[in-house]
Design a protein around this motif. Sequence first.
Motif, PDB file in Angstrom:
ATOM      1  N   ASN A   3      29.785  43.359  28.301  1.00 41.17           N
ATOM      2  CA  ASN A   3      29.269  42.775  29.605  1.00 41.17           C
ATOM      3  C   ASN A   3      28.608  43.634  30.482  1.00 41.17           C
ATOM      4  O   ASN A   3      29.000  44.901  30.610  1.00 41.17           O
ATOM      5  CB  ASN A   3      30.631  42.062  30.483  1.00 41.17           C
ATOM      6  N   SER A   7      29.584  42.114  36.257  1.00 41.16           N
ATOM      7  CA  SER A   7      30.314  40.816  36.008  1.00 41.16           C
ATOM      8  C   SER A   7      31.858  40.921  36.020  1.00 41.16           C
ATOM      9  O   SER A   7      32.430  41.963  35.789  1.00 41.16           O
ATOM     10  CB  SER A   7      30.352  40.600  34.316  1.00 41.16           C
ATOM     11  N   PRO A   8      32.623  39.760  36.708  1.00 35.71           N
ATOM     12  CA  PRO A   8      33.972  40.045  36.633  1.00 35.71           C
ATOM     13  C   PRO A   8      34.747  40.219  35.526  1.00 35.71           C
ATOM     14  O   PRO A   8      35.853  40.601  35.620  1.00 35.71           O
ATOM     15  CB  PRO A   8      34.416  38.635  37.202  1.00 35.71           C
ATOM     16  N   PHE A   9      34.007  39.747  34.321  1.00 38.79           N
ATOM     17  CA  PHE A   9      34.735  39.897  33.064  1.00 38.79           C
ATOM     18  C   PHE A   9      34.383  41.420  32.443  1.00 38.79           C
ATOM     19  O   PHE A   9      35.237  41.892  31.413  1.00 38.79           O
ATOM     20  CB  PHE A   9      34.258  38.992  32.138  1.00 38.79           C
ATOM     21  N   GLY A  23      38.351  44.336  36.921  1.00 36.93           N
ATOM     22  CA  GLY A  23      37.666  43.247  36.329  1.00 36.93           C
ATOM     23  C   GLY A  23      38.179  41.847  36.951  1.00 36.93           C
ATOM     24  O   GLY A  23      38.121  41.824  38.165  1.00 36.93           O
ATOM     25  N   LEU A  24      38.294  41.088  35.882  1.00 35.39           N
ATOM     26  CA  LEU A  24      38.496  39.648  36.401  1.00 35.39           C
ATOM     27  C   LEU A  24      39.687  39.390  37.224  1.00 35.39           C
ATOM     28  O   LEU A  24      39.806  38.662  38.377  1.00 35.39           O
ATOM     29  CB  LEU A  24      38.641  38.724  35.263  1.00 35.39           C
ATOM     30  N   ASP A  27      39.161  40.319  40.662  1.00 37.32           N
ATOM     31  CA  ASP A  27      38.216  39.318  41.663  1.00 37.32           C
ATOM     32  C   ASP A  27      39.122  38.202  41.824  1.00 37.32           C
ATOM     33  O   ASP A  27      38.954  37.459  43.059  1.00 37.32           O
ATOM     34  CB  ASP A  27      36.912  38.903  40.647  1.00 37.32           C
ATOM     35  N   LEU A  84      36.202  31.201  38.253  1.00 38.05           N
ATOM     36  CA  LEU A  84      35.614  31.625  36.996  1.00 38.05           C
ATOM     37  C   LEU A  84      34.238  31.466  36.566  1.00 38.05           C
ATOM     38  O   LEU A  84      33.653  32.193  36.623  1.00 38.05           O
ATOM     39  CB  LEU A  84      36.681  31.191  35.852  1.00 38.05           C
ATOM     40  N   LEU A  85      34.055  30.345  36.493  1.00 38.58           N
ATOM     41  CA  LEU A  85      32.725  29.925  35.980  1.00 38.58           C
ATOM     42  C   LEU A  85      31.337  30.247  36.892  1.00 38.58           C
ATOM     43  O   LEU A  85      30.589  30.887  36.655  1.00 38.58           O
ATOM     44  CB  LEU A  85      32.561  28.371  35.581  1.00 38.58           C
ATOM     45  N   GLU A  88      31.469  34.136  37.823  1.00 36.41           N
ATOM     46  CA  GLU A  88      30.872  34.814  36.563  1.00 36.41           C
ATOM     47  C   GLU A  88      29.365  34.446  36.588  1.00 36.41           C
ATOM     48  O   GLU A  88      28.516  35.243  36.313  1.00 36.41           O
ATOM     49  CB  GLU A  88      31.465  34.408  35.095  1.00 36.41           C
ATOM     50  N   ALA A  91      27.482  36.432  39.232  1.00 34.50           N
ATOM     51  CA  ALA A  91      27.459  37.810  38.719  1.00 34.50           C
ATOM     52  C   ALA A  91      26.391  38.190  37.712  1.00 34.50           C
ATOM     53  O   ALA A  91      25.772  39.277  37.679  1.00 34.50           O
ATOM     54  CB  ALA A  91      28.826  38.391  38.245  1.00 34.50           C
ATOM     55  N   ARG A  92      26.191  37.150  36.822  1.00 34.25           N
ATOM     56  CA  ARG A  92      25.369  37.408  35.686  1.00 34.25           C
ATOM     57  C   ARG A  92      23.894  37.129  36.051  1.00 34.25           C
ATOM     58  O   ARG A  92      22.963  37.745  35.591  1.00 34.25           O
ATOM     59  CB  ARG A  92      25.546  36.463  34.447  1.00 34.25           C
TER      60      ARG A  92
END
Length: 162
Positions: A3, A7-9, A23-24, A27, A84-85, A88, A91-92
Motif C-alpha cells: 500500500n 493509505s490508512p491500510f 495504520g488503520l 485512523d 473505511l471505504l 481509504e 487516501a488513495r
Amino acid sequence: MRNSGNSPFAGQGSGLPGHTPPGLLRDLVRACALGRLRQALRDRRTWVAFALGVAGLFFSSGPMPPLWRLGGAALIEELTWRALLQGEAEARWPCRRDSSGLTYVNILISCLFAGAHSLTQPALMAALTFFPSLLLGMLWTLHGSLWLCAALHFWYNLVYFL
C-alpha cells in the motif's frame, strides 16, 4: 503489493503500548475522538444536515425497528462506508477539497451506498439514500468524526421510521 504510505491500510510497524496505533487502527482512533465531534457541533453545516433529516417524515415506512438496531446499523454503516471505504479512497485518490466537503470520492461512495441499499429496499427508496449519504460524506470529509456521521445517520433512520 504494498500500500502507499498515505493509505490508512499501510502498515507502519508495531505500536508500543501507550503510543499511537499503526495504520488503520490509528485512523479509526482519530475518527472516534470526541474532540472532532465537539468541533463539528460548532459548524452550522452540521445543524443544517440534522434539520434536513425532517424530510424523512414525507416517506412512508414499515414498522419501527428497536432503537438499538437503528443505532447499531448506523454505526456499522458509517464505520464501513465513511471511516473505511471513503477514508481509504480519499487516501488513495486525493482530490481538491473546498469548504463544502463535496469531493468526487464522496460522490462515488454515495453511489455505491445507494446501490447497496437497492439490495434491501425498493429502487426509488434506495436511490434516494444517495442524498443523505452525500451529506454524511461531506461531513466526514470536513470533520472526520465517526460519532457525528453515526449520530446523523441514526437521526435520519429514526425520522424515516417515525
